[in-house]
Design a protein around this motif. Structure first.
Motif, PDB file in Angstrom:
ATOM      1  N   ALA A 194      32.295  53.256   8.909  1.00 54.84           N
ATOM      2  CA  ALA A 194      32.301  54.672   8.504  1.00 54.84           C
ATOM      3  C   ALA A 194      33.361  55.454   9.274  1.00 54.84           C
ATOM      4  CB  ALA A 194      30.920  55.282   8.733  1.00 54.84           C
ATOM      5  N   LEU A 195      33.461  55.231  10.575  1.00 53.98           N
ATOM      6  CA  LEU A 195      34.476  55.930  11.367  1.00 53.98           C
ATOM      7  C   LEU A 195      35.870  55.415  11.042  1.00 53.98           C
ATOM      8  CD1 LEU A 195      32.705  56.175  14.837  1.00 53.98           C
ATOM      9  CD2 LEU A 195      32.990  57.961  13.130  1.00 53.98           C
ATOM     10  N   GLY A 196      35.980  54.119  10.711  1.00 60.20           N
ATOM     11  CA  GLY A 196      37.287  53.587  10.322  1.00 60.20           C
ATOM     12  C   GLY A 196      37.800  54.205   9.032  1.00 60.20           C
ATOM     13  N   SER A 204      45.618  60.401  12.380  1.00 62.88           N
ATOM     14  CA  SER A 204      46.198  61.155  13.496  1.00 62.88           C
ATOM     15  C   SER A 204      45.906  60.394  14.772  1.00 62.88           C
ATOM     16  CB  SER A 204      45.623  62.568  13.578  1.00 62.88           C
ATOM     17  OG  SER A 204      44.243  62.533  13.890  1.00 62.88           O
ATOM     18  N   ARG A 205      46.735  60.605  15.784  1.00 61.94           N
ATOM     19  CA  ARG A 205      46.552  59.917  17.054  1.00 61.94           C
ATOM     20  C   ARG A 205      45.263  60.351  17.729  1.00 61.94           C
ATOM     21  NH1 ARG A 205      52.579  60.256  19.856  1.00 61.94           N
ATOM     22  NH2 ARG A 205      53.712  59.073  18.251  1.00 61.94           N
ATOM     23  N   GLU A 206      45.006  61.652  17.698  1.00 64.45           N
ATOM     24  CA  GLU A 206      43.821  62.163  18.369  1.00 64.45           C
ATOM     25  C   GLU A 206      42.545  61.597  17.773  1.00 64.45           C
ATOM     26  OE1 GLU A 206      46.288  63.846  17.246  1.00 64.45           O
ATOM     27  OE2 GLU A 206      47.110  65.176  18.791  1.00 64.45           O
ATOM     28  N   LEU A 207      42.498  61.550  16.425  1.00 61.22           N
ATOM     29  CA  LEU A 207      41.296  61.035  15.777  1.00 61.22           C
ATOM     30  C   LEU A 207      41.126  59.539  16.024  1.00 61.22           C
ATOM     31  CD1 LEU A 207      38.874  61.511  13.983  1.00 61.22           C
ATOM     32  CD2 LEU A 207      40.347  61.215  11.987  1.00 61.22           C
ATOM     33  N   ILE A 208      42.242  58.804  16.067  1.00 65.78           N
ATOM     34  CA  ILE A 208      42.157  57.370  16.353  1.00 65.78           C
ATOM     35  C   ILE A 208      41.592  57.135  17.750  1.00 65.78           C
ATOM     36  CG2 ILE A 208      43.540  55.302  16.735  1.00 65.78           C
ATOM     37  CD1 ILE A 208      45.341  56.190  14.468  1.00 65.78           C
ATOM     38  N   VAL A 209      42.016  57.965  18.721  1.00 68.04           N
ATOM     39  CA  VAL A 209      41.483  57.837  20.080  1.00 68.04           C
ATOM     40  C   VAL A 209      39.986  58.119  20.103  1.00 68.04           C
ATOM     41  CG1 VAL A 209      41.568  58.818  22.409  1.00 68.04           C
ATOM     42  CG2 VAL A 209      43.687  58.363  21.167  1.00 68.04           C
ATOM     43  N   LEU A 210      39.571  59.169  19.394  1.00 69.21           N
ATOM     44  CA  LEU A 210      38.144  59.509  19.348  1.00 69.21           C
ATOM     45  C   LEU A 210      37.336  58.412  18.670  1.00 69.21           C
ATOM     46  CD1 LEU A 210      35.759  61.434  19.697  1.00 69.21           C
ATOM     47  CD2 LEU A 210      36.452  62.560  17.569  1.00 69.21           C
ATOM     48  N   VAL A 211      37.841  57.919  17.540  1.00 72.38           N
ATOM     49  CA  VAL A 211      37.124  56.866  16.811  1.00 72.38           C
ATOM     50  C   VAL A 211      37.027  55.605  17.666  1.00 72.38           C
ATOM     51  CG1 VAL A 211      37.296  55.296  14.843  1.00 72.38           C
ATOM     52  CG2 VAL A 211      37.631  57.746  14.519  1.00 72.38           C
ATOM     53  N   SER A 227      33.230  59.853  29.056  1.00 76.81           N
ATOM     54  CA  SER A 227      34.435  59.636  28.248  1.00 76.81           C
ATOM     55  C   SER A 227      34.678  60.794  27.291  1.00 76.81           C
ATOM     56  CB  SER A 227      34.305  58.320  27.474  1.00 76.81           C
ATOM     57  OG  SER A 227      34.120  57.229  28.345  1.00 76.81           O
ATOM     58  N   LEU A 228      33.622  61.281  26.666  1.00 77.84           N
ATOM     59  CA  LEU A 228      33.768  62.404  25.735  1.00 77.84           C
ATOM     60  C   LEU A 228      34.155  63.680  26.459  1.00 77.84           C
ATOM     61  CD1 LEU A 228      30.782  61.766  23.284  1.00 77.84           C
ATOM     62  CD2 LEU A 228      33.206  61.469  22.819  1.00 77.84           C
ATOM     63  N   ARG A 229      33.626  63.891  27.673  1.00 81.60           N
ATOM     64  CA  ARG A 229      34.013  65.069  28.450  1.00 81.60           C
ATOM     65  C   ARG A 229      35.498  65.029  28.785  1.00 81.60           C
ATOM     66  NH1 ARG A 229      29.951  68.784  27.842  1.00 81.60           N
ATOM     67  NH2 ARG A 229      27.935  67.935  28.483  1.00 81.60           N
ATOM     68  N   ASN A 230      35.965  63.883  29.255  1.00 79.84           N
ATOM     69  CA  ASN A 230      37.387  63.753  29.583  1.00 79.84           C
ATOM     70  C   ASN A 230      38.253  63.884  28.333  1.00 79.84           C
ATOM     71  OD1 ASN A 230      36.654  63.280  32.253  1.00 79.84           O
ATOM     72  ND2 ASN A 230      36.637  61.054  31.984  1.00 79.84           N
ATOM     73  N   LEU A 231      37.780  63.309  27.224  1.00 82.09           N
ATOM     74  CA  LEU A 231      38.537  63.410  25.977  1.00 82.09           C
ATOM     75  C   LEU A 231      38.596  64.844  25.475  1.00 82.09           C
ATOM     76  CD1 LEU A 231      40.041  61.886  23.765  1.00 82.09           C
ATOM     77  CD2 LEU A 231      37.858  61.492  22.623  1.00 82.09           C
ATOM     78  N   THR A 232      37.542  65.604  25.688  1.00 81.48           N
ATOM     79  CA  THR A 232      37.538  67.014  25.274  1.00 81.48           C
ATOM     80  C   THR A 232      38.612  67.792  26.020  1.00 81.48           C
ATOM     81  OG1 THR A 232      35.170  66.923  24.800  1.00 81.48           O
ATOM     82  CG2 THR A 232      36.144  69.097  25.135  1.00 81.48           C
ATOM     83  N   GLN A 233      38.717  67.581  27.325  1.00 77.66           N
ATOM     84  CA  GLN A 233      39.733  68.274  28.118  1.00 77.66           C
ATOM     85  C   GLN A 233      41.140  67.867  27.690  1.00 77.66           C
ATOM     86  OE1 GLN A 233      39.273  67.666  32.313  1.00 77.66           O
ATOM     87  NE2 GLN A 233      41.035  68.952  32.860  1.00 77.66           N
ATOM     88  N   THR A 234      41.321  66.579  27.431  1.00 77.32           N
ATOM     89  CA  THR A 234      42.641  66.109  27.002  1.00 77.32           C
ATOM     90  C   THR A 234      43.027  66.696  25.653  1.00 77.32           C
ATOM     91  OG1 THR A 234      42.273  64.039  28.198  1.00 77.32           O
ATOM     92  CG2 THR A 234      44.009  64.061  26.538  1.00 77.32           C
ATOM     93  N   LEU A 235      42.078  66.755  24.726  1.00 75.40           N
ATOM     94  CA  LEU A 235      42.366  67.309  23.405  1.00 75.40           C
ATOM     95  C   LEU A 235      42.668  68.800  23.472  1.00 75.40           C
ATOM     96  CD1 LEU A 235      39.696  65.443  21.244  1.00 75.40           C
ATOM     97  CD2 LEU A 235      42.156  65.052  21.285  1.00 75.40           C
TER      98      LEU A 235
END
Length: 313
Positions: A194-196, A204-211, A227-235
């Motif tokens: 489903a995420l794929g 997009s690069r950002e969505l691929i990283v999240l998925v 991981s999600l907290r760090n990804l939120t700051q990076t995004l």
């Protein structure tokens, strides 16, 4: 008489109860049908219901029976436009005819043909632009999405439940796309698939990283909240950087658009100063070749300007 009155009242109450029950069954069945059609639309089997009367239904059915029509329908679905393949085809054909006659009347008939060809390319480019615009809007919502997922997983909710909750809380396009993912999960599809599909629909690069982060967390577990907290700051940081880059390149984008418009302006000025000059110029094969070459060079200049100014963030 009393028995007749009681019988009438009883029949009336029964009719009211049956009417309410029938309305409830009808509304629930309609909602289930719309949900089913929305799920099937993601595979290109049927158009997405929009609550309005669809035009050119016959043409749409014929198009969906062909491979090109199904591919066109998937492209339109990815853009989020409230259109069917039949409506899009009719609107594009009408626009091409309008361009041909309008440009041909203002400049010359040969320019009308060139305008129709350019309009056909522009119709395809419009779908790509609309899809890129929708993807950009989704990327801007990714920090909020990761924040919602992090809060939900920290509260002890499963990833499937967290995705469904994010679909309810976020606006479109993220809310709609996540609702599609939630529906696919409800139908028994795996989280990876489903995420794929979501990553393929909005590349997009950002969505691929999240998925990738969500898939790895679902497979191996681990510190998904961190991981999600760090990804939120990076995004968030990438979002600000992309905004600054877009602002800096706005003048270059205007230049790329102004280059071909200048050529059309010069042609209009020449035809105004010397009526019939464009008809004489395009009346021979040599003039037509020169005209096509000139327009090709203008288009090449615009493409090169956009290519050189493209910055991947």
């Amino acid at each position: 008489m009393d028995n007749l009155t009681l019988l009438t009242v009883g029949v009336t109450l029964l009719a009211c109860v049956l009417g309410v029950a029938g309305a409830h069954v009808y509304s629930s069945g309609r909602a289930q049908r719309q949900a089913l059609v929305a799920r099937m639309s993601q595979t290109g089997q049927t158009p997405l219901p929009t609550g309005r009367r669809q035009r050119f239904a016959g043409l749409d059915r014929r198009l969906r029976a062909t491979r090109a029509g199904r591919r066109l329908e998937r492209e339109i679905t990815a853009t989020g436009l409230d259109l069917t393949a039949g409506e899009y085809t009719v609107y594009v054909a009408t626009t091409l005819l309008a361009l041909y006659f309008t440009i041909g009347a203002v400049f010359a008939p040969f320019f009308g043909l060139l305008a129709a060809v350019a309009g056909l390319w522009g119709a395809r480019s419009f779908l790509r632009w609309q899809r890129a615009r929708r993807t950009e809007a989704f990327i801007n919502q990714l920090p909020e999405l990761t924040r919602v997922l992090a809060n939900a997983t920290q509260a002890g909710l499963a990833l499937r439940t967290a995705l469904a909750m994010a679909a309810d809380e976020l606006d479109d396009p993220a809310g709609y796309e996540l609702s599609v993912v939630a529906d696919q999960l409800a139908l028994g599809q795996s989280i990876d698939d489903a995420l794929g599909v979501l990553a393929d629909r909005l590349p997009s690069r950002e969505l691929i990283v999240l998925v990738t982060t969500l898939i790895l967390a679902n497979r191996a577990g681990g510190q998904v909240v961190t991981s999600l907290r760090n990804l939120t700051q990076t995004l968030e940081e990438r979002k600000e950087t992309r905004r600054e880059v877009t602002t800096m390149l706005s003048q270059i984008k205007v230049t790329a658009l102004a280059v071909p418009l200048l050529g059309l302006g010069f042609l209009l000025m020449i035809n105004t100063m010397t009526p019939g000059a464009l008809d004489k110029m395009t009346g021979s094969v040599t003039g037509q070749i020169a005209t096509v070459t000139a327009f090709g060079l203008y288009a090449l200049g615009a493409v090169l300007i956009r290519r050189f100014s493209r910055i991947q963030v």
